[in-house]
Design an enzyme around this catalytic site. Structure first.
Site, PDB file in Angstrom:
ATOM      1  N   GLU A 103       0.732  -0.728  -4.957  1.00 46.40           N
ATOM      2  CA  GLU A 103      -0.237   0.367  -5.276  1.00 46.40           C
ATOM      3  C   GLU A 103       0.150   1.587  -5.327  1.00 46.40           C
ATOM      4  O   GLU A 103       0.758   2.164  -4.170  1.00 46.40           O
ATOM      5  CB  GLU A 103      -1.279   0.224  -3.944  1.00 46.40           C
ATOM      6  CG  GLU A 103      -2.447   1.134  -4.233  1.00 46.40           C
ATOM      7  CD  GLU A 103      -2.640   2.116  -3.178  1.00 46.40           C
ATOM      8  OE1 GLU A 103      -3.783   3.091  -3.377  1.00 46.40           O
ATOM      9  OE2 GLU A 103      -1.831   2.605  -2.478  1.00 46.40           O
ATOM     10  N   ASP A 109       1.006  -1.348   0.130  1.00 42.85           N
ATOM     11  CA  ASP A 109       0.031  -0.014  -0.012  1.00 42.85           C
ATOM     12  C   ASP A 109       0.731   1.205  -0.087  1.00 42.85           C
ATOM     13  O   ASP A 109       1.811   1.150   0.850  1.00 42.85           O
ATOM     14  CB  ASP A 109      -0.759  -0.028   1.109  1.00 42.85           C
ATOM     15  CG  ASP A 109      -1.726   1.116   1.270  1.00 42.85           C
ATOM     16  OD1 ASP A 109      -2.631   1.148   0.793  1.00 42.85           O
ATOM     17  OD2 ASP A 109      -1.509   2.054   2.133  1.00 42.85           O
TER      18      ASP A 109
HETATM   19  C1  GLC Z   1      -3.967   3.323  -0.293  1.00 40.52           C
HETATM   20  C2  GLC Z   1      -5.283   2.917   0.305  1.00 40.52           C
HETATM   21  C3  GLC Z   1      -6.236   3.990   0.731  1.00 40.52           C
HETATM   22  C4  GLC Z   1      -5.563   4.553   1.857  1.00 40.52           C
HETATM   23  C5  GLC Z   1      -4.088   4.968   1.513  1.00 40.52           C
HETATM   24  C6  GLC Z   1      -3.436   5.159   2.990  1.00 40.52           C
HETATM   25  O1  GLC Z   1      -3.978   4.326  -1.109  1.00 40.52           O
HETATM   26  O2  GLC Z   1      -5.949   2.236  -0.868  1.00 40.52           O
HETATM   27  O3  GLC Z   1      -7.626   3.357   0.869  1.00 40.52           O
HETATM   28  O4  GLC Z   1      -6.405   5.791   2.484  1.00 40.52           O
HETATM   29  O5  GLC Z   1      -3.606   4.100   0.967  1.00 40.52           O
HETATM   30  O6  GLC Z   1      -3.000   4.094   3.658  1.00 40.52           O
END
Ligand code: GLC
Length: 624
Positions: A305, A263
């Site tokens: 991500e 993430d």
């Molecule tokens: C990523 C997640 C999101 C979250 C962010 C901070 O982008 O998809 O939902 O708010 O990380 O952890």
């Protein structure tokens, strides 16, 4: 016969050039590094020894079949455990449903132990070795992974790399003043450096969590908090952070996790005078982390991500010297944004331009995670340069899309909600479920049967696109039965400030039963259509993620076209983004190598006319 130790040593040798040179470059100058290096190696050996036999077998199998995740039978389904099935035990009862959809990959939304209260949907983790007690225990996760494996399904969970909750044990000790733990985060004695960094940082949650730093009066210290105040950024320049996170990743891999969704990776490295996103060191860290799992848990994939612009996103597969050595999967955020853009404008010009100019036809050892909706907002990641290339203003186009999907632009079919409008930059993001953004909510409210039909077709168009583009398509929970926006979040104090909860409804199992019982209802058509699309994907070898995807220009701006180029077959995929019939010259199809007409999507014969080939409103075909 090689024994387990030999296998470890062989894998270590295979990945050595991905691991040690990266760590040497990142941490070589740090006096703590030699000890960290030794500790890492002994942790890796320990994790390998502890790895269950069934997972070691899977490691070997996937070493022998390295394209397993690129195959057309891969279909992901993403859900919140509580909202889908109550808890981890409950998920077992839903596996038949998922099998019925053709799902082979299950992404449990954040399931590690979050901080109490608002935890940013679970992305504020206070213990990476425990499961959220509301969902069950690590033992339950292990049992689920075993059950999934028996069905040929893989398990994906979130691993937050950029930050921990401020309630994490490391953060608690840091707050108490322990120097070693302070050094795992980014602490500042006064506002000078935070202010200097902020000159070039972009705010992520400008409304709810303005700025990227938080001052704690009790300790009179500033802490780097890119996202929310309770999410403390880790200091990845400290080798100990690498070691601790690597240990956790191996621990989770040994619980049977197949895919680690890493993430918010773009933010992991800070450099004064930059946005502190996607800095070169981020890629070195991610390559080294991948090497660690590749040695000790070879079957595990990394899904990165990074929701960034086109050119920047590709670097998460590893570009240049990192090519094929970083993420196995990364979200194709741009395909998603361009899908919504083309639906609003009924014009695929920008989409074709972006896909053709920024994205290679093939990726090395990797493929996209393709999706239309997820748990997050939609940020209009369209650059001024790309908009300018087609002769319009980036800012105006982004504002238009935002208004369109908020539903306030005249003639819009959508219903959505604003997310984190940034008054300084004018940037506006959008929340909303697939069905509501595609027009179903408004059409049902207005009792407009034709508009309902169009909304259903838009949803099937989106699924047919992500099923064929190349990548692992991810269906977001409830979209297969067209769940519309859930306004209930406005009444929940912990959620009402965050419009993303509008598209995080509880799964409506009555709706599922109704959709199954009435295939002619809008929901029934979406469900049957979605199942059909993924069944046809599975049966269509040319959709393997390893084959090229080549964007073509049909001469008709309402129609997106690409070829999927397999060794013995070329598939021509066409998507009509308008609500009107469109045509493509028959000669154009023949020029693409079409000789006989078979549509792999409907699995039916298609006439290839001499003159014009017709595509119905929002129609789609995969011609071979
Ligand atoms: C990523 C997640 C999101 C979250 C962010 C901070 O982008 O998809 O939902 O708010 O990380 O952890």
């Amino acid at each position: 016969m090689p024994d387990a130790t030999d296998i470890f040593e062989l894998r270590l040798a295979r990945s050595a050039s991905d691991l040690w040179p990266m760590l040497d470059a990142l941490y070589g100058a740090d006096p703590r590094y030699p000890a960290m290096r030794d500790a890492l190696l002994s942790e890796m050996r320990r994790a390998w020894r502890a790895r269950p036999a069934a997972l070691k077998t899977l490691d070997l199998q996937r070493d022998l079949e390295p394209d397993w995740f690129q195959r057309p039978d891969m279909l992901g389904y993403v859900f919140y455990i509580d909202r889908f099935a109550g808890d981890l035990q409950g998920v077992h009862d839903k596996l038949d449903y998922l099998s019925g959809l053709g799902v082979t990959y299950v992404h449990l939304m954040p399931c590690l132990k979050p901080r109490p209260g608002d935890s940013d949907g679970g992305y504020s983790v206070m213990d990476y070795r425990k499961i959220n007690p509301a969902y069950g225990s690590m033992r339950d996760l292990e049992a689920l992974s075993t059950a999934l494996r028996a069905r040929g399904m893989s398990l994906c969970i979130d691993m937050v790399l950029n930050h921990t909750a401020k309630e994490h044990d490391w953060a608690v000790k840091a707050r108490k003043g322990d120097a070693a733990h302070r050094d795992m985060y980014l602490f500042f004695d006064d506002a000078t450096l935070p202010r200097a960094y902020e000159r070039t940082l972009i705010e992520i949650f400008p409304n709810d969590a303005p700025g990227s730093f938080t001052h704690y009066p009790d300790i009179d210290q500033w802490v780097w908090t890119t996202f929310n105040e309770h999410q403390w950024d880790l200091n990845w320049a400290n080798p100990r952070v690498f070691l601790e996170i690597a240990k956790i990743m191996l621990f989770l891999a040994n619980m049977g996790v197949d895919v680690l969704r890493l993430d918010a990776v773009a933010f992991m490295w800070k450099r004064m005078g930059t946005r502190c996103q996607s800095e070169p060191e981020v890629h070195m860290i991610l390559r080294a982390l991948r090497a660690v799992t590749r040695v000790c848990a070879a079957c595990v994939l990394h899904l990165e991500e990074a929701i960034v612009g086109p050119a920047e996103m590709l670097s998460y597969f590893g570009r240049g010297e990192h090519d094929g050595r970083e993420g196995n999967l990364a979200y194709h955020n741009n395909l998603m944004v361009q899908f919504w853009g083309a639906l609003a404008t009924r014009d695929t010009g920008l989409m074709s331009h972006v896909l053709r100019t920024h994205f290679p036809e093939n990726l090395t050892n990797a493929t996209y995670a393709t999706y239309i909706r997820c748990h997050d907002d939609i940020g209009w990641a369209i650059t001024d340069e790309d908009a300018g290339a087609l002769g319009f203003s980036g800012a105006a186009h982004r504002a238009y899309l935002s208004d369109f999907y908020e539903g306030i632009f005249p003639g819009s079919f959508a219903r959505g909600a604003l997310f984190q409008a940034n008054k300084t930059t004018g940037d506006k993001r959008i929340s909303g479920s697939f069905a509501s953004l595609a027009g179903l909510e408004r059409a049902l409210a207005e009792g407009d049967a034709h508009a309902v039909d169009l909304a259903v077709q838009r949803m099937l168009l989106g699924n047919a696109l992500i099923a064929s583009h190349g990548g692992v398509p991810l269906v977001y929970m409830g979209d297969e039965v067209a769940l519309t926006n859930d306004y209930g979040y406005l009444g929940r104090p912990e959620h009402c400030h965050d419009s993303r909860w509008i598209h995080r409804p509880a799964m409506d199992w009555d709706r599922v039963a109704a959709a199954m019982g009435d295939p002619d209802s809008p929901q029934g058509r979406v469900l049957a259509g979605t199942r059909h699309i993924y069944a046809r994907r599975k049966a269509t070898h040319a959709l393997h993620g390893g084959f090229a995807c080549r964007i073509r220009d049909t001469g008709n701006p309402a129609v997106l076209a690409f070829q999927r180029i397999a060794p013995a077959q070329v598939l021509v995929c066409l998507f009509n983004f308008s609500e009107h019939w469109q045509t493509i010259p028959g000669q154009w199809l023949r020029d693409q190598g079409m000789t006989r007409g078979h549509d792999a999507l409907s699995d039916g014969r298609i006439e290839l006319p001499d003159d014009e080939f017709p595509l119905p409103p929002l129609g789609r075909v995969w011609l071979s």
